[in-house]
Enzyme design. Structure first.
Site, PDB file in Angstrom:
ATOM      1  N   HIS A  36       6.690   9.315   1.523  1.00  0.00           N
ATOM      2  CA  HIS A  36       6.927   9.494   0.261  1.00  0.00           C
ATOM      3  C   HIS A  36       8.683  10.161   0.356  1.00  0.00           C
ATOM      4  O   HIS A  36       9.157  10.017  -0.369  1.00  0.00           O
ATOM      5  CB  HIS A  36       6.240   9.894  -0.443  1.00  0.00           C
ATOM      6  CG  HIS A  36       4.672   9.149  -0.551  1.00  0.00           C
ATOM      7  ND1 HIS A  36       3.872  10.080   0.116  1.00  0.00           N
ATOM      8  CD2 HIS A  36       4.481   8.021  -1.125  1.00  0.00           C
ATOM      9  CE1 HIS A  36       2.516   8.967  -0.625  1.00  0.00           C
ATOM     10  NE2 HIS A  36       3.406   7.790  -0.659  1.00  0.00           N
ATOM     11  N   ARG A 186      -3.874   7.341   2.754  1.00  0.00           N
ATOM     12  CA  ARG A 186      -5.478   7.126   3.641  1.00  0.00           C
ATOM     13  C   ARG A 186      -5.715   8.037   5.018  1.00  0.00           C
ATOM     14  O   ARG A 186      -7.344   7.648   5.291  1.00  0.00           O
ATOM     15  CB  ARG A 186      -5.468   5.308   3.233  1.00  0.00           C
ATOM     16  CG  ARG A 186      -5.794   4.843   2.489  1.00  0.00           C
ATOM     17  CD  ARG A 186      -6.231   3.365   1.819  1.00  0.00           C
ATOM     18  NE  ARG A 186      -6.337   2.733   1.301  1.00  0.00           N
ATOM     19  CZ  ARG A 186      -5.449   1.875   0.302  1.00  0.00           C
ATOM     20  NH1 ARG A 186      -4.013   1.438   0.868  1.00  0.00           N
ATOM     21  NH2 ARG A 186      -5.709   1.772  -0.747  1.00  0.00           N
TER      22      ARG A 186
HETATM   23  P1  AMP Z   1       2.361   4.698  -1.732  1.00  0.00           P
HETATM   24  O1  AMP Z   1       1.830   5.503  -2.096  1.00  0.00           O
HETATM   25  O2  AMP Z   1       1.597   4.286  -0.692  1.00  0.00           O
HETATM   26  O3  AMP Z   1       2.445   2.963  -2.422  1.00  0.00           O
HETATM   27  O4  AMP Z   1       4.072   3.452  -1.011  1.00  0.00           O
HETATM   28  C1  AMP Z   1       5.035   4.519  -1.555  1.00  0.00           C
HETATM   29  C2  AMP Z   1       5.770   3.672  -0.913  1.00  0.00           C
HETATM   30  O5  AMP Z   1       5.818   4.909  -0.040  1.00  0.00           O
HETATM   31  C3  AMP Z   1       6.352   2.935  -0.350  1.00  0.00           C
HETATM   32  O6  AMP Z   1       7.512   2.410  -0.509  1.00  0.00           O
HETATM   33  C4  AMP Z   1       5.875   3.289   1.257  1.00  0.00           C
HETATM   34  O7  AMP Z   1       5.975   2.229   2.046  1.00  0.00           O
HETATM   35  C5  AMP Z   1       6.585   4.479   1.389  1.00  0.00           C
HETATM   36  N1  AMP Z   1       5.646   5.140   2.742  1.00  0.00           N
HETATM   37  C6  AMP Z   1       3.885   5.487   2.713  1.00  0.00           C
HETATM   38  N2  AMP Z   1       3.707   5.706   3.942  1.00  0.00           N
HETATM   39  C7  AMP Z   1       4.897   5.807   4.705  1.00  0.00           C
HETATM   40  C8  AMP Z   1       5.523   6.425   6.244  1.00  0.00           C
HETATM   41  N3  AMP Z   1       4.868   6.564   6.604  1.00  0.00           N
HETATM   42  N4  AMP Z   1       6.742   5.964   6.253  1.00  0.00           N
HETATM   43  C9  AMP Z   1       7.998   5.948   4.851  1.00  0.00           C
HETATM   44  N5  AMP Z   1       7.487   4.899   4.282  1.00  0.00           N
HETATM   45  C10 AMP Z   1       6.349   5.121   4.059  1.00  0.00           C
END
Ligand code: AMP
Length: 278
Positions: A36, A186
């Protein structure tokens, strides 16, 4: 703290009117990690004002999924975002996003039913709807999204184009742990044993990457081998897909730029990962 925490849409909208300069937006579900923060850093580099949303969107979770136990730690998230120089954090509530009588849904057809959409049939409808709402509220110039969720990015690019939003997506690279596991909120669900097993995802992707480099590009051969590798390490394959990176259509030969998408159950936790083929 320099960042401003905003929990009402009216407050944001009146604040938004007075903002000048380019706005970069990073939508998240919180419980932030370096993946993030890499999006935040990129937004900081490229935009005058950075806005992050933290919202665990119920409509993108299926009935038997992990909505109630999804990890949360708002205080820690705010500290990290403040340190990263974020200007505004928006934390809307469910009753604000989905008031009684809410009826409008966005369905990006066809591509939402493939891959992750097979085992999560209502997931992308929830994602497209909440992102459309957030973009409409925040009105950013750019939205920074991670290639960790590759299918999601392609679906949302379609949505923005189809609905004539002027916001554009900046695709940001997937961030991994040193041993290869893709960072994900997760990952906290994994036991010590499962954490070891979880390496089957990146190892299977790397196997396909190396095979392509030595000219073994046949998708059915690579898929069979990856299947065995993953099951031997204790994972259970949800899907393995070699796809065209623009429209997500499946390919039978992996060429340069083909995207390999993967979802695997490690115990009860479903992990996703992907890699561009050389
Ligand atoms: P989430 O909180 O899982 O909904 O993710 C929010 C944003 O962070 C989304 O655009 C995801 O693709 C990005 N994101 C989550 N994990 C990663 C990661 N390991 N590398 C790059 N971006 C990520």
């Amino acid at each position: 703290m320099n960042l401003q925490l905003i929990d009402s849409i009216e407050t944001w909208q009146s604040c938004r009117k007075s903002l000048q300069g380019s706005i970069g937006f990073v939508p998240t579900m919180g419980y932030l990690h370096a993946g993030h923060l890499s999006l935040v850093d990129k937004a900081k580099q490229e935009c005058d004002i950075v806005v992050v949303s933290i919202y665990v969107n119920p409509s993108q979770f299926g009935a038997n999924e992990d909505l109630s136990r999804y990890p949360r730690d708002l205080d820690r998230d705010l500290l990290l975002l403040d340190q990263a120089g974020v200007n505004y954090v928006i934390t809307p509530s469910d009753s604000v996003m989905y008031p009684n009588g809410y009826k409008t849904w966005i369905n990006v057809e066809q591509i939402s039913n493939l891959y992750c959409g097979v085992s999560r049939p209502t997931h992308f409808r929830g994602v497209a709807t909440i992102v459309a709402k957030l973009v409409n509220i925040v009105k950013p110039d750019w939205m920074y999204m991670g290639e960790k969720d590759f299918q999601q990015i392609v679906i949302l690019e379609h949505m923005l184009r189809d609905l004539n939003f002027s916001t554009r997506i900046c695709r940001c690279p997937l961030v991994r742990e040193e041993d290869g596991l893709a960072l994900s909120s997760r990952n906290v669900y994994l036991s010590q044993e499962e954490r070891k097993q979880s390496l089957c995802l990146s190892q299977a992707l790397n196997f396909a990457f190396q095979s392509c480099k030595s000219s073994q590009r046949d998708v059915s051969y690579l898929t069979d081998k990856m299947h065995s590798m993953i099951e031997n390490m204790g994972g259970k394959v949800d899907y393995i897909a070699f796809v065209n990176s623009d429209d997500l259509s499946p390919v039978t030969t992996a060429i340069q730029g083909t995207r390999l998408l993967l979802a695997v159950y490690i115990g009860k936790t479903r992990l996703i990962d992907n890699l561009q083929m050389p």
